[in-house]
Design an enzyme around this catalytic site. Structure first.
Site, mmCIF file in Angstrom:
data_model
loop_
_atom_site.group_PDB
_atom_site.id
_atom_site.type_symbol
_atom_site.label_atom_id
_atom_site.label_comp_id
_atom_site.label_asym_id
_atom_site.label_seq_id
_atom_site.Cartn_x
_atom_site.Cartn_y
_atom_site.Cartn_z
ATOM 1 N N ASP A 146 34.731 11.495 -22.618
ATOM 2 C CA ASP A 146 33.606 11.899 -21.803
ATOM 3 C C ASP A 146 33.862 13.356 -21.404
ATOM 4 O O ASP A 146 35.004 13.760 -21.221
ATOM 5 C CB ASP A 146 33.506 10.992 -20.571
ATOM 6 C CG ASP A 146 32.181 11.184 -19.865
ATOM 7 O OD1 ASP A 146 31.354 11.986 -20.353
ATOM 8 O OD2 ASP A 146 31.975 10.550 -18.821
ATOM 9 N N GLY A 184 31.260 15.674 -17.044
ATOM 10 C CA GLY A 184 30.106 16.045 -16.228
ATOM 11 C C GLY A 184 30.026 15.155 -14.992
ATOM 12 O O GLY A 184 29.979 15.628 -13.857
ATOM 13 N N GLN A 207 19.641 12.760 -19.820
ATOM 14 C CA GLN A 207 19.510 12.555 -18.372
ATOM 15 C C GLN A 207 18.043 12.256 -18.036
ATOM 16 O O GLN A 207 17.261 11.959 -18.935
ATOM 17 C CB GLN A 207 20.028 13.786 -17.615
ATOM 18 C CG GLN A 207 21.553 13.949 -17.660
ATOM 19 C CD GLN A 207 22.276 12.902 -16.799
ATOM 20 O OE1 GLN A 207 21.668 12.137 -16.060
ATOM 21 N NE2 GLN A 207 23.617 12.857 -16.939
ATOM 22 N N ASP A 220 31.029 1.535 -21.567
ATOM 23 C CA ASP A 220 32.360 1.708 -20.980
ATOM 24 C C ASP A 220 32.240 1.492 -19.490
ATOM 25 O O ASP A 220 31.169 1.723 -18.903
ATOM 26 C CB ASP A 220 32.892 3.127 -21.204
ATOM 27 C CG ASP A 220 32.247 4.121 -20.246
ATOM 28 O OD1 ASP A 220 31.098 4.519 -20.490
ATOM 29 O OD2 ASP A 220 32.864 4.460 -19.215
ATOM 30 N N CYS A 242 40.664 -19.503 -23.507
ATOM 31 C CA CYS A 242 40.667 -18.044 -23.707
ATOM 32 C C CYS A 242 41.825 -17.662 -24.629
ATOM 33 O O CYS A 242 42.926 -18.184 -24.512
ATOM 34 C CB CYS A 242 40.790 -17.328 -22.367
ATOM 35 S SG CYS A 242 41.031 -15.531 -22.511
ATOM 36 N N CYS A 263 43.317 -14.713 -24.833
ATOM 37 C CA CYS A 263 44.023 -13.487 -24.446
ATOM 38 C C CYS A 263 45.509 -13.748 -24.226
ATOM 39 O O CYS A 263 45.951 -14.882 -24.074
ATOM 40 C CB CYS A 263 43.382 -12.856 -23.211
ATOM 41 S SG CYS A 263 44.043 -13.415 -21.627
ATOM 42 N N CYS A 294 46.306 -15.632 -20.857
ATOM 43 C CA CYS A 294 45.963 -17.057 -20.834
ATOM 44 C C CYS A 294 46.871 -17.863 -21.756
ATOM 45 O O CYS A 294 47.058 -19.065 -21.552
ATOM 46 C CB CYS A 294 44.486 -17.252 -21.191
ATOM 47 S SG CYS A 294 43.393 -16.779 -19.829
ATOM 48 N N HIS A 353 43.385 -9.667 -19.465
ATOM 49 C CA HIS A 353 42.422 -10.775 -19.522
ATOM 50 C C HIS A 353 40.987 -10.265 -19.387
ATOM 51 O O HIS A 353 40.099 -10.645 -20.154
ATOM 52 C CB HIS A 353 42.708 -11.805 -18.425
ATOM 53 C CG HIS A 353 41.616 -12.826 -18.332
ATOM 54 N ND1 HIS A 353 41.521 -13.884 -19.206
ATOM 55 C CD2 HIS A 353 40.533 -12.920 -17.504
ATOM 56 C CE1 HIS A 353 40.435 -14.589 -18.922
ATOM 57 N NE2 HIS A 353 39.822 -14.028 -17.896
#
Lengths: 383, 383
Positions: A96, A99, A197, A275, A313, A315, A318, A344
């Site tokens: 990014d 700004g 914008q 994001d 899950c 992950c 988990c 997670h």
């Protein structure tokens, strides 16, 4: 646009209503969309290592040019081989421009067409940032995708302020494009995207988009200045209106959105990548995302609970830890808890996007999303 | 002792001077000695996950009965399948009884032969700990090796106080042994070790050892109450004298020692296993162990440094990150830095013990240790 092999090319694979599934080809790899990008503001996704991000299925991470410019400095990162090498992440990165951060974090002394004079939020040092400097920073960092420098007004700014921000963002975009072309000749392959914008005013958004498109054929568009405090219905209405005007064959990056219901709504409206710090920040604060809604791991009910955060899950956390253990880690202030919940929550959003993608490809997105949201909404009542 | 297959059996493989290389057979695996045990006080080695400990070569970790009794509670851990399952670590665990912690952390209200009445350092709640309760806690936790409850006086306590602590530790040991025998019948296979006290007074140490040996044939001995503030030469002299009296066929665990020069000296004197928070605590404070001494990662010299912490080091952090990146993580207060340095420092000590073991087995320990220490001492002058 047009050449499916060019860096930044977005290939639409399936559409279901307005929702899209696609492939976004970048210099360090392909991103399958819809996709959530974990946020590594300062060149590290907080508490999580690169190989853990790979393991949870992240195909791209975000870093922030403003933060890395201030510390440790973009020239230092360039000397050390660029941001991929610096942070040990070989898949795509998006930076990014900063700004949003300049306007939200720094103490601003002056904003002119030339640029922004501000004081660092870290040490108070004085800086003057121009669109050209932002391009120098972002090309030095060497991310796959770099965002143009934009003026990002607050979420409830009036039309006049929004209109002025659109004007300035456009003038800055033209300068970004010119400087990027000069720099791109010598640097690594990178894709520059403009930021649209216009607040929640659809006319201004259309204008911002139309004018950005006069500069060149972009590989996609960042949608900035939403989810910054404005009412949610207006966010959605703006996104819906704007989606109809965005070209089909460019990626659509909705900046700063990451709570599960917002993500699904944005996917439904036709946006591709997202994001947000929500999964990691919530994780560090002890909130776990689950299919039936967010849960505080310090809940007394978890004290003796031998199940994982989310049964089924896939992950890392988990697969290893009980709710009781995670609760213990948070009660004791142990660092491993921050990592486990961050992983997670990132897995949860990555998996949500995988689910959305699969539903879109099989033409059942609406029903899938409705079912998912109905279950997710249960948490407030049942927990 | 005697049966090399019995849990807790220590097999001496090589001796070089007084230094020993051995194999310590425990219910969850074999520990090759000399060995350093990472400290996971509250059921987690701070900032490091179990698979990272395995990857860096740790064969056993330490946890603390006092801390886990207070939070989350030993009965809870028993219900959840024991400490190995709780913390996701399937290799051996040793639990310290908490004698040292009770005397150093808690606000003590009363110490009698019966036990210790104290207030929790966490919430001020009142507790009464007896040798019998400590055995109940440690058998509930289910570690491979559990330490008897001892009285641990400060490092500069006078002879009278030390003598009284030896007396009480002996009476408590008898009660620990009796209660352990009752509990061991139903629980998992565990090895109980006594703790030898006596400060830096060799007579008292001999006495403590001799009296402990009257209780039964132990699989080994913990040496407590050293490295607690007494002058280092007295520590070494005591260790040297005591080593001559310790049985050859039992493991010798020197408690709380973990700075590299102290480790090498203790190995030289014939001690086998060690634990200390130094590598993880130093790591979190930004100090990296290197072959030429400890280094502060925030050093300006590391700002632009593209080399790993220690060139040639096989640890996870050195394989991935430059000094410049680690410095950046610490300057920015990023969690990944804590993990990276903790892993590096643990690898460093684990690797130091592997080096010592190899040198002992090839009969060149003295020369190796001398060379190692000469290089390590350089840091203060060269950095």
């Amino acid at each position: 646009m047009g050449d499916a092999d060019a860096p930044g090319a977005f290939t639409l694979e399936a559409q279901d209503g307005a929702a899209r599934a696609g492939r976004w080809r970048l210099p360090h790899g392909v991103v399958h969309t819809p996709a959530f990008m974990p946020v590594g503001t300062r060149g590290t996704v907080k508490a999580v290592a690169g190989y853990e991000l790979e393991a949870l299925g992240a195909e791209i991470v975000l870093a922030n040019a403003y933060h890395l410019y201030l510390r440790p400095g973009h020239e230092l990162i360039r000397r050390l081989g660029g941001l991929h090498r610096f942070m040990d992440w070989q898949r795509p990165i998006l930076t990014d421009s900063g700004g949003y951060q300049v306007f939200s974090l720094a103490r601003i002394n002056e904003v002119t067409d030339e640029g922004v004079r501000f004081q660092s939020h870290i040490d108070g040092s004085s800086h003057f940032i121009t669109p050209e400097l932002v391009m120098e920073i972002e090309t030095a960092l060497g991310a796959d995708v770099i965002m143009a420098f934009d003026e990002c007004p607050p979420g409830r700014a009036d039309r006049e302020i929004s209109a002025r921000a659109v004007e300035r963002t456009q003038r800055w975009l033209e300068r970004c494009a010119a400087r990027f072309d000069e720099l791109a000749a010598e640097g690594p392959a990178q894709v520059l995207l403009p930021v649209i914008q216009g607040g929640t005013d659809l006319d201004l958004r259309s204008q911002s988009l139309a004018r950005a498109r006069t500069v060149r054929d972009w590989a996609g568009f960042g949608i900035g200045g939403l989810s910054v405090g404005e009412p949610r219905e207006r966010t959605y209405a703006t996104l819906e209106g704007l989606a109809g005007e965005l070209p089909v064959d460019g990626v659509r990056y909705l900046m700063g959105v990451g709570y599960p219901p917002d993500l699904l709504e944005a996917v439904r409206l036709g946006y591709d990548v997202f994001d947000c710090v929500a999964p990691t920040r919530n994780g560090r604060n002890g909130t776990a995302f689950t299919a039936s809604g967010p849960v505080n791991v310090k809940l007394a009910a978890w004290r003796d609970d031998a199940s994982p955060i989310e049964p089924g899950c896939g992950c890392w956390a988990c697969g290893r830890f009980t709710r009781a253990y995670l609760r213990h880690l948070f009660m004791a202030g142990e660092l491993l808890g921050l990592r486990a919940l961050s992983i997670h929550n990132l897995y949860f959003l990555t998996d949500l996007m995988r689910g959305a993608r699969s539903a879109i490809r099989s033409g059942r997105f609406e029903a899938w999303a409705e079912g998912w949201l109905a279950r997710y909404g249960l948490s407030e009542e049942t927990r």
